[in-house]
Design an enzyme around this catalytic site. Structure first.
Site, PDB file in Angstrom:
ATOM      1  N   ASP A   1       1.009  -1.178  -0.035  1.00  0.00           N
ATOM      2  CA  ASP A   1      -0.028   0.051  -0.045  1.00  0.00           C
ATOM      3  C   ASP A   1       0.894   1.151  -0.016  1.00  0.00           C
ATOM      4  O   ASP A   1       1.899   0.949  -0.073  1.00  0.00           O
ATOM      5  CB  ASP A   1      -0.952   0.290   0.781  1.00  0.00           C
ATOM      6  CG  ASP A   1      -2.094   0.623   0.796  1.00  0.00           C
ATOM      7  OD1 ASP A   1      -2.497   1.786   0.674  1.00  0.00           O
ATOM      8  OD2 ASP A   1      -3.352  -0.126   1.125  1.00  0.00           O
TER       9      ASP A   1
ATOM     10  N   GLU B   1     -10.167   2.696  -5.018  1.00  0.00           N
ATOM     11  CA  GLU B   1      -9.965   3.958  -4.469  1.00  0.00           C
ATOM     12  C   GLU B   1      -8.573   4.598  -5.476  1.00  0.00           C
ATOM     13  O   GLU B   1      -7.426   5.013  -4.818  1.00  0.00           O
ATOM     14  CB  GLU B   1      -9.347   3.952  -2.991  1.00  0.00           C
ATOM     15  CG  GLU B   1     -10.567   3.486  -2.188  1.00  0.00           C
ATOM     16  CD  GLU B   1     -10.305   3.746  -0.655  1.00  0.00           C
ATOM     17  OE1 GLU B   1     -11.073   3.753   0.138  1.00  0.00           O
ATOM     18  OE2 GLU B   1      -8.956   3.505  -0.338  1.00  0.00           O
TER      19      GLU B   1
ATOM     20  N   TYR C   1     -15.799  -4.965   8.762  1.00  0.00           N
ATOM     21  CA  TYR C   1     -14.313  -4.240   8.930  1.00  0.00           C
ATOM     22  C   TYR C   1     -14.241  -4.148  10.573  1.00  0.00           C
ATOM     23  O   TYR C   1     -14.343  -3.477  11.008  1.00  0.00           O
ATOM     24  CB  TYR C   1     -14.545  -3.005   8.512  1.00  0.00           C
ATOM     25  CG  TYR C   1     -14.092  -2.596   6.899  1.00  0.00           C
ATOM     26  CD1 TYR C   1     -14.466  -3.670   6.144  1.00  0.00           C
ATOM     27  CD2 TYR C   1     -13.503  -1.486   6.327  1.00  0.00           C
ATOM     28  CE1 TYR C   1     -14.021  -3.447   4.744  1.00  0.00           C
ATOM     29  CE2 TYR C   1     -12.970  -1.398   5.022  1.00  0.00           C
ATOM     30  CZ  TYR C   1     -13.415  -2.399   4.179  1.00  0.00           C
ATOM     31  OH  TYR C   1     -13.250  -2.213   2.895  1.00  0.00           O
TER      32      TYR C   1
ATOM     33  N   HIS D   1      -2.781   3.296  -4.786  1.00  0.00           N
ATOM     34  CA  HIS D   1      -2.188   2.819  -3.305  1.00  0.00           C
ATOM     35  C   HIS D   1      -0.864   2.417  -3.690  1.00  0.00           C
ATOM     36  O   HIS D   1      -0.453   1.355  -2.943  1.00  0.00           O
ATOM     37  CB  HIS D   1      -3.131   1.624  -2.663  1.00  0.00           C
ATOM     38  CG  HIS D   1      -4.504   2.193  -2.013  1.00  0.00           C
ATOM     39  ND1 HIS D   1      -4.555   2.960  -0.848  1.00  0.00           N
ATOM     40  CD2 HIS D   1      -5.686   1.886  -2.567  1.00  0.00           C
ATOM     41  CE1 HIS D   1      -5.688   3.136  -0.703  1.00  0.00           C
ATOM     42  NE2 HIS D   1      -6.623   2.550  -1.726  1.00  0.00           N
TER      43      HIS D   1
END
Length: 768
Positions: free
Chosen positions: A204, A352, A445, A292
């Protein structure tokens, strides 16, 4: 196996093919503390005792269950001190392992315990391992510590198989790094509870954690960083919670700098993979791209469109999907990953992505024109589909986060659904024939701070999303929980965040539908086993108080222990309670205004949350006199991104009436930011001190009689805060202010009286 046993088994095998809509029958949970609960369990009288004289009977092909035999032998030897003698001829008083080709599934097994012996049957080693883990849980928890000379196992007959093939856990080792030893501990817990997938998030922006031999700078540079804002936040929280301290074993000093990080060599990862395979856990690697990727781009700046990587409004600048050099890099990396990991899956991530640099790139403009691509989303789809073809050439299947739907998805890609505010994503994918793994942020999560509702919310989770018909439900292959580690800096904290929540998910995915009361009863017995396994699990919640409490006369604090062997300790000087702190008496007379910090401890040293109880003096509020009121509350709705409930605009965009403190369905759509104010009166039926519990994602405050009763403001994941107010019987002004930052929301208001049951506020209490 007797003919009667075979007949019963074949009848059950036919029956359980339609089990997805049924509930597993529960039998005496105090005797059979199994998690996950078997598909069918029949109680039997008596027990079988394993001693130094117990014989192990194996199939003619002794090596077929070789690894599983070694594991069972190790478990028994660590207690009795002896390896069981082995033979192939059945005798009374033996443990018999049988190969049964008539069982259908890879993980199916049967287990029969009688006073005369134990028999486990399976078609292949995976099923045999699942059966042995069930036998292990039937044994006294003390087997985990070793030294039992005799091991008593209750008599039982079990027919078992999983409801879902994908029963997973995800661990992010990029934001904060975890040792090889911890990965093995994590795998052991997965195996104990019949979870079979470990999704490792290896890269990441904050760190690259796997050695890639062709690109050594990925770990030489990308695996190390100076402390960032996430580390700083953890350090701040560590003042009150030692588990939040940065793990110093991952800190080095180099060239005058303090650096945090680490990585796994390929040799270390091979060791972990082999360890997992022995326990029938499949490790799925994720190398997240095109977004990322800051850690990689800092080492190799040419990977981005503009050279280097910076932070945009939300995400970092991604790699460029319009350069052949980018694809060469990606293929080189995944070639080494494919050779290292035997799993048939590789995870591309693809979530993302800030695509703004692509829109300014002449190279991307050319690629889009050449491939008739009309948007940046289609350009990402172009990247994903091209990578999928490469994955397929290596014999692998591509998994991606649900953003891979945008711009078009190939029919063979596997979708991992996480964005709860896009509820139609898994439905669209399944209807398209794509396999789907469910990982919605709420409730899966596990980096989100747990509260008293968290385990039950996981247990009530249905992997099949609303709106999906039975014909397409077969494409939902299972689910997993994700542990993102921005604010999980230590292994103890990781334990705390995922255990025991994972046990609830394990039962959801193996048994599918069981019995919640039975599960919580069985869970209590699991805590002692976890103590012996040195798991820093989160103990059951304490209750009978709120965050902010009022004193309206003599006040007794009554906290009943959820587990009998808990010890509740407290401090009144602002320090954090530890095992040396004073023990809280029952009941405890609150001496006056001030602050108490409370925590409970298990015999093994595991600790509950640290509860901070603030006390203030307050007189009872008198009711107001109002006439001609109607049921419900006023709702002012604001179509805006508002940081903090004190910043709600003066003029709402919409005004309507609602029956309670719930945002109506359809008012907010698409995961957009908004604000709301609900106002009116609450009519309480008796004079008392009322406790209110406000759960919000993102921020919310509760005001009664103009007093701020609960402060749960700020943008954050679902979080419950609580407070008290002393009210006389009758009407009192109430107001709830709420802000949602985007991405799915939660708002729930509950109450209790005199430390009683926490429950929803009846609609008829609300007036306007």
């Amino acid at each position: 196996m007797s003919n009667r046993f075979k007949s019963a088994f074949f009848f059950f095998t036919c029956l359980i093919t339609g089990l997805s809509g049924a509930y597993a029958q529960q039998v005496n949970p105090s005797r059979y503390n199994l998690i996950p609960y078997p598909q069918k369990l029949e109680e039997r009288k008596g027990e079988f005792v394993i001693t130094t004289k117990t014989i192990l009977v194996l199939p003619e092909t002794k090596t077929f269950f070789q690894t599983e035999i070694q594991q069972l032998q190790s478990l028994v030897k660590s207690n009795t001190g002896q390896v069981m003698p082995v033979q192939t001829k059945a005798v009374a008083g033996a443990i018999v392992l049988k190969k049964n080709d008539q069982l259908k599934g890879e993980e199916d097994y049967t287990l029969e315990v009688s006073p005369k012996g134990i028999e486990i049957a399976a078609r292949n080693p995976t099923g045999m391992f699942r059966g042995i883990e069930t036998l292990r849980q039937l044994m006294p928890v003390a087997v985990e510590n070793g030294g039992l000379k005799k091991i008593a196992v209750p008599a039982v007959k079990i027919f078992d198989h999983p409801a879902y093939s994908w029963r997973g856990m995800h661990l992010d080792v990029s934001r904060h790094f975890f040792s090889v030893a911890y990965l093995k501990k994590f795998i052991n817990l997965l195996a104990l509870y019949k979870m079979n997938k470990l999704h490792l998030h290896l890269t990441d922006d904050q760190g690259w954690r796997i050695e890639i031999k062709k690109y050594p700078l990925l770990t030489e540079m990308g695996a190390w960083r100076e402390f960032n804002n996430q580390d700083s936040a953890c350090m701040k929280m560590a003042i009150d919670n030692p588990d939040m301290a940065i793990d110093q074993s991952h800190v080095i000093h180099k060239n005058g700098k303090t650096l945090y990080g680490g990585f796994y060599t390929q040799a270390q990862m091979k060791e972990v993979i082999a360890y997992a395979l022995e326990r029938h856990v499949e490790i799925i690697p994720e190398i997240d791209m095109p977004g990322h990727m800051m850690a990689a781009i800092k080492a190799y700046p040419y990977l981005s469109c503009e050279g280097g990587s910076t932070w945009g409004p939300l995400f970092s600048e991604p790699i460029c999907p319009c350069k052949e050099s980018t694809f060469q890099f990606a293929e080189d990396v995944f070639s080494e990953i494919a050779a290292l990991f035997p799993s048939k899956y590789m995870h591309l991530g693809a979530d993302e992505v800030d695509k703004s640099s692509w829109k300014k790139s002449a190279e991307c403009e050319a690629v889009m024109k050449a491939n008739n691509l009309k948007s940046a989303e289609e350009l990402q789809s172009y990247f994903v589909k091209r990578m999928e073809k490469f994955f397929n050439s290596k014999g692998k299947k591509l998994i991606g986060w649900d953003e891979i739907l945008e711009g078009g998805i190939s029919p063979t890609a596997i979708l991992m659904y996480w964005r709860g505010w896009v509820p139609d994503a898994p439905v669209k994918a399944a209807r398209n024939g794509n396999q789907v793994i469910m990982t919605p942020g709420d409730p899966l999560y596990f980096d989100r701070i747990p509260d008293r509702n968290s385990i039950a919310e996981v247990y009530r989770f249905n992997p099949v999303p609303k709106g999906l018909g039975q014909a397409d439900a077969k494409f939902i292959i299972g689910a997993q929980a994700n542990i993102w580690t921005e604010h999980i800096p230590s292994e103890r904290r990781a334990d705390f965040m995922f255990m025991p929540r994972m046990t609830a998910l394990a039962e959801v995915l193996w048994t599918h539908r069981a019995n919640e009361d039975s599960y919580f009863s069985r869970l209590k017995a699991q805590y002692k086993r976890l103590d012996l396994l040195k798991v820093n699990y989160r103990l059951p919640d304490l209750s009978g108080f709120t965050d902010d409490n009022v004193l309206a006369g003599k006040t007794l604090l009554k906290i009943e222990k959820p587990l009998a062997d808990m010890t509740i300790r407290y401090t009144s000087n602002g320090t954090v309670p530890n095992l040396q702190s004073a023990e809280l008496s029952y009941p405890y007379l609150v001496p006056g205004p001030g602050t108490l910090k409370i925590a409970a401890f298990s015999p093994g040293g595991s600790r509950t949350d640290i509860y901070t109880l603030n006390y203030k003096q307050q007189s009872f509020f008198k009711p107001v006199q109002e006439k001609d009121l109607k049921s419900g509350l006023h709702l002012d709705f604001y179509n805006a991104s508002i940081k903090g409930v004190t910043n709600l605009p003066a003029k709402p965009d919409r005004v309507l009436t609602v029956p309670n403190v719930i945002i109506p369905d359809g008012l907010e759509t698409g995961g957009k930011a908004f604000g709301a104010k609900l106002s009116g009166y609450i009519e309480v039926p008796q004079t008392s001190v009322y406790s209110f519990f406000l759960t919000a994602d993102d921020g919310a405050n509760l005001y009664i009689e103009g007093e701020k009763v609960v402060d749960n403001d700020g943008w954050h994941a679902p979080l419950q805060k609580s407070g008290q107010i002393a009210l006389q019987k009758g009407l009192h002004p109430i107001e709830v202010k709420f802000v949602e930052g985007g991405g799915g929301y939660t708002l729930k208001l509950e109450y209790s009286v005199n430390g009683g049951k926490i429950q929803a506020i009846p609609d008829h209490w609300f007036k306007k």
